[in-house]
Design a protein around this motif. Structure first.
Motif, PDB file in Angstrom:
ATOM      1  N   MET A   1      37.080  32.197  49.565  1.00 15.87           N
ATOM      2  CA  MET A   1      36.908  33.655  49.639  1.00 15.87           C
ATOM      3  C   MET A   1      36.010  34.027  50.810  1.00 15.87           C
ATOM      4  SD  MET A   1      37.750  36.489  48.128  1.00 15.87           S
ATOM      5  CE  MET A   1      37.220  38.103  47.643  1.00 15.87           C
ATOM      6  N   ASP A 294      42.194  44.019  50.951  1.00  9.21           N
ATOM      7  CA  ASP A 294      42.625  42.643  50.681  1.00  9.21           C
ATOM      8  C   ASP A 294      41.681  41.950  49.714  1.00  9.21           C
ATOM      9  OD1 ASP A 294      44.773  42.991  52.237  1.00  9.21           O
ATOM     10  OD2 ASP A 294      43.975  41.973  54.015  1.00  9.21           O
ATOM     11  N   ILE A 295      40.388  42.220  49.888  1.00  5.27           N
ATOM     12  CA  ILE A 295      39.429  41.613  48.959  1.00  5.27           C
ATOM     13  C   ILE A 295      39.646  42.164  47.555  1.00  5.27           C
ATOM     14  CG2 ILE A 295      36.988  41.417  48.366  1.00  5.27           C
ATOM     15  CD1 ILE A 295      36.409  41.503  51.394  1.00  5.27           C
ATOM     16  N   SER A 296      39.891  43.465  47.459  1.00  5.51           N
ATOM     17  CA  SER A 296      40.021  44.067  46.125  1.00  5.51           C
ATOM     18  C   SER A 296      41.278  43.573  45.407  1.00  5.51           C
ATOM     19  CB  SER A 296      40.033  45.592  46.222  1.00  5.51           C
ATOM     20  OG  SER A 296      41.225  46.021  46.823  1.00  5.51           O
ATOM     21  N   TYR A 297      42.310  43.180  46.151  1.00  5.49           N
ATOM     22  CA  TYR A 297      43.490  42.575  45.512  1.00  5.49           C
ATOM     23  C   TYR A 297      43.085  41.428  44.603  1.00  5.49           C
ATOM     24  CZ  TYR A 297      47.099  44.806  48.363  1.00  5.49           C
ATOM     25  OH  TYR A 297      47.955  45.691  48.944  1.00  5.49           O
ATOM     26  N   GLY A 298      42.188  40.616  45.137  1.00  9.33           N
ATOM     27  CA  GLY A 298      41.742  39.446  44.390  1.00  9.33           C
ATOM     28  C   GLY A 298      41.141  39.808  43.050  1.00  9.33           C
ATOM     29  N   ASP A 301      44.426  41.549  40.919  1.00 10.10           N
ATOM     30  CA  ASP A 301      45.451  40.593  40.524  1.00 10.10           C
ATOM     31  C   ASP A 301      44.869  39.184  40.551  1.00 10.10           C
ATOM     32  OD1 ASP A 301      47.610  38.980  40.144  1.00 10.10           O
ATOM     33  OD2 ASP A 301      48.944  40.166  41.407  1.00 10.10           O
ATOM     34  N   PRO A 302      44.618  38.608  39.368  1.00  7.93           N
ATOM     35  CA  PRO A 302      43.963  37.301  39.321  1.00  7.93           C
ATOM     36  C   PRO A 302      44.791  36.180  39.928  1.00  7.93           C
ATOM     37  CG  PRO A 302      44.757  37.946  37.154  1.00  7.93           C
ATOM     38  CD  PRO A 302      44.919  39.143  38.050  1.00  7.93           C
ATOM     39  N   ARG A 303      46.085  36.441  40.160  1.00  2.00           N
ATOM     40  CA  ARG A 303      46.908  35.372  40.732  1.00  2.00           C
ATOM     41  C   ARG A 303      46.617  35.181  42.210  1.00  2.00           C
ATOM     42  NH1 ARG A 303      52.391  37.882  38.681  1.00  2.00           N
ATOM     43  NH2 ARG A 303      51.179  39.673  39.320  1.00  2.00           N
ATOM     44  N   ILE A 304      46.008  36.192  42.842  1.00  2.00           N
ATOM     45  CA  ILE A 304      45.757  36.105  44.273  1.00  2.00           C
ATOM     46  C   ILE A 304      44.430  35.402  44.521  1.00  2.00           C
ATOM     47  CG2 ILE A 304      45.315  37.443  46.347  1.00  2.00           C
ATOM     48  CD1 ILE A 304      47.207  39.562  45.221  1.00  2.00           C
ATOM     49  N   ARG A 305      44.505  34.338  45.283  1.00  2.00           N
ATOM     50  CA  ARG A 305      43.293  33.601  45.649  1.00  2.00           C
ATOM     51  C   ARG A 305      43.288  33.400  47.151  1.00  2.00           C
ATOM     52  NH1 ARG A 305      41.156  35.103  42.416  1.00  2.00           N
ATOM     53  NH2 ARG A 305      40.634  34.413  40.333  1.00  2.00           N
ATOM     54  N   TYR A 306      42.107  33.490  47.749  1.00  2.00           N
ATOM     55  CA  TYR A 306      42.052  33.271  49.197  1.00  2.00           C
ATOM     56  C   TYR A 306      41.454  31.914  49.531  1.00  2.00           C
ATOM     57  CZ  TYR A 306      43.040  38.195  49.248  1.00  2.00           C
ATOM     58  OH  TYR A 306      43.624  39.411  49.047  1.00  2.00           O
TER      59      TYR A 306
END
Lengths: 306, 339
Positions: A1, A294-298, A301-306
């Motif tokens: 992240m 983009d950060i807030s997507y994480g 949606d818990p499926r999104i990981r950076y």
């Protein structure tokens, strides 16, 4: 992240470089100069001016100076507002633009999401049709038409609200500009919400939620909204950036002392440092808000990981 | 159809669910009737689009309206007609007394919500659990359906589980309130074969433990064979055949059922060529006047294309929708004798 964030911030630098270079090049390509007015200057005065502002030096020296200024976040002095630095002007205009922009933004989110959700839940009802027709109108009417129209009705005919000028926040003076500004965003967000919610409400996990015995309200608020609003989130980040960094047309129509108004004046005046300063500021804000989205997507949606 | 509701948990009579589309009225479920006794398992078999899922969504009144509508019929569950209940009363049935497991565990759980929350939601709603009770219950249920290390995994998101595990979560959720009726809509279709067996076994053992009745919807005859007491064969929104499981497999009384049974792969068959019923299921918006299966039927004669077939009672619990039901049944009996 953290690595993702750092990488994205590093990317901002070349983007900013491109934006600034393009802006600088375009200003230079345009005919005319900040000192060209109706009155022709004598060659001696022109020579003095060019020397004072370093316009007689080779282009790469001038270009280099622009870049160096930006690297230090100091855009130099305005050419037209004498004795004022670009930064001072930015800080004077920003609060007005940001207040107006934020009001319009919150209004757009609230009205847009509510309308869009209602339209989706009552698909093919008169609520759906009416709100989508209104949204279509909202998208189609340009704000330089809508603004004067609202002024005509609410200021010049009904005398409810002032037609122009800025009295700070909160005051009646913000109502018409905020409405004008948010109209298209309301329309957009309503349409995005509607399509997002329609898709989610048809999904399997909503059927599961209903099969659990939840009421329709619980289904919508606990299960559907989150997924349904994802498209709105991706739209709303850049939208907020554009809204708070000043809106050329609306600030002009209502004569508000915001960044957008300064920007127009700077362009008319060929006030190079001010133009570049405002453009650079807008670019950084837009890029920054995109990163925030983009950060807030994480988080959404818990499926999104950076 | 014989006894009128004694010992029946569920009795469905002449249920019709239609969908209004631009193409016309689609009669997805068109006059089906069946009964389910306490503790029994009923299999509903049919091809895609035969109306089996719609029938079961109708039981819970989960048909999206519009475009769908339950046009007529009655669904008597535990002595009350579900179709006459208020929306509020129906919600009290859903998830509590009638629970459902869906086909695709990958999409049936909310991807944005922790599993714990999705499980707790049901018991807090129906059993009045506090947050703490609900959480403990959720963990207990997950352990029960065989999720290892349930206590530490309860706060995971659905995507952190495999397909089989997700279906176990769905089962845990469905059984949280000890429902009297569990509807499993193709619970193993999206899973691979080894997991399929595990899930079916799990449903079976939980059923035995709680005494619940089960409706198992599937297009896989192998799945229903080992698990059900009765089977309904659906085609084009109608019940084509209805019998006890052994009877249906041994002595089918309908050409469509015969076709389905022949299309089950047989590993002992030397030829290795798989039989398949020719043609496609009919368009439910434009059904021919006669038997909807007639265009695909080997046995079909002139009358089949002209007249709708009668629902013939072959034995006490065996019915078949066919002009030649008795013929087919006799032939099946003869074949059985040869074997």
């Amino acid at each position: 992240m953290l690595r993702f964030i750092i990488r994205r911030i590093v990317v901002i630098i070349p983007m900013l470089f491109i934006v600034v270079s393009l802006t600088w090049g375009l200003i230079r390509l345009a005919p005319g100069n900040f000192y060209t007015g109706e009155k022709k200057l004598t060659p001696a005065i022109e020579k003095n001016l060019r020397e004072k502002y370093g316009l007689n030096r080779p282009w790469y020296v001038q270009y280099g100076k622009v870049l160096w200024n930006i690297a230090r976040f100091d855009f130099g002095n305005s050419l037209k507002y004498e004795g004022q630095s670009v930064n001072q002007i930015l800080f004077r205009g920003l609060p007005v633009s940001a207040t107006l922009g934020l009001s319009a933004y919150l209004l757009a989110l609230f009205v847009g999401i509510t309308t869009g959700t209602l339209a989706a839940l009552k698909q093919n009802s008169w609520i759906d049709y009416a709100s989508m027709v209104l949204a279509m109108i909202g998208i189609s009417i340009p704000n330089f038409v809508l603004g004067p129209l609202l002024v005509l009705i609410f200021a010049l005919n009904l005398f409810w609200l002032p037609p122009a000028l800025w009295n700070g926040f909160p005051s009646k003076s913000i109502v018409l500009p905020a409405l004008t500004l948010s109209a298209i965003y309301i329309a957009y967000i309503a349409r995005l919400t509607r399509s997002g919610m329609l898709e989610v409400m048809r999904s399997d996990y909503i059927r599961t939620a209903r099969a659990k015995g939840l009421s329709e309200t619980q289904v919508v608020f606990r299960h559907a909204l989150r997924g349904g609003l994802l498209p709105v989130v991706s739209f709303s980040g850049p939208a907020l950036a554009f809204l708070i960094t000043g809106t050329v047309v609306v600030e002009r129509v209502f004569a508000l002392p915001g960044l957008g108004n300064y920007f127009i004046n700077a362009c008319f005046n060929r006030d190079e440092p001010l133009i570049i300063g405002i453009v650079a500021f807008i670019a950084v804000t837009v890029l920054g808000f995109n990163l925030l989205v983009d950060i807030s997507y994480g988080f959404i949606d818990p499926r999104i990981r950076y | 159809m014989t006894d009128s509701g004694h010992g029946n948990l569920l009795s469905v009579t002449d249920l019709r669910t239609y969908f209004e589309t631009e193409d016309g009225t689609v009669k997805a479920v068109d006059g089906i009737s069946f009964e389910l006794k306490q503790g029994e398992t009923l299999g509903i078999v049919g091809e895609s689009g035969s109306g089996k899922s719609v029938a079961n969504l109708s039981l819970m009144r989960l048909i999206p309206n519009p475009p769908g509508k339950i046009v007529s019929g009655s669904i008597v569950f535990a002595g009350r007609d579900v179709l006459k209940l208020s929306p509020r009363e129906v919600r009290k049935l859903r998830g509590k007394r009638i629970a459902m497991i869906f086909q695709d565990p990958m999409t049936s759980l909310n991807p944005f919500m922790r599993v714990s929350k999705q499980l707790m939601e049901v018991t807090r709603l129906h059993l009045g659990h506090t947050k703490k009770q609900a959480r403990e219950h959720a963990i207990k249920m997950l352990e029960h359906v065989g999720i290892p290390d349930a206590r530490s995994r309860v706060d995971s998101y659905p995507h952190e589980f495999s397909g089989g595990m997700r279906q176990r979560v769905m089962i845990a959720m469905a059984l949280s309130c000890r429902p009297e009726l569990l509807i499993a809509d193709e619970p193993t279709t999206a899973l691979d074969v080894t997991i399929q067996a595990q899930i079916l076994e799990l449903i079976n053992s939980l059923k035995a433990e709680t005494g619940a009745s089960v409706i198992l919807i599937t297009h896989d005859l192998g799945v229903v064979a080992g698990m059900t007491d009765h089977i309904i064969v659906m085609y084009a929104g109608k019940v084509f055949e209805q019998a006890t499981t052994t009877e249906l497999f041994e002595r089918p009384g309908n050409p469509y059922t015969c076709g389905l049974l022949r299309s089950v792969p047989d590993p002992t068959d030397e030829q290795g060529k798989l039989y398949q019923i020719p043609g496609l299921p009919p368009d439910l918006a434009h059904l021919p006047p006669g038997c909807p299966f007639a265009p695909r039927c080997e046995r079909a004669e002139e009358i089949c294309r002209r007249e709708f077939p009668p629902y013939v009672q072959l034995t006490r619990e065996h019915y078949s929708l066919c002009h030649f039901a008795s013929d087919v049944y006799t032939k099946s009996q003869a074949q059985e004798g040869n074997r």
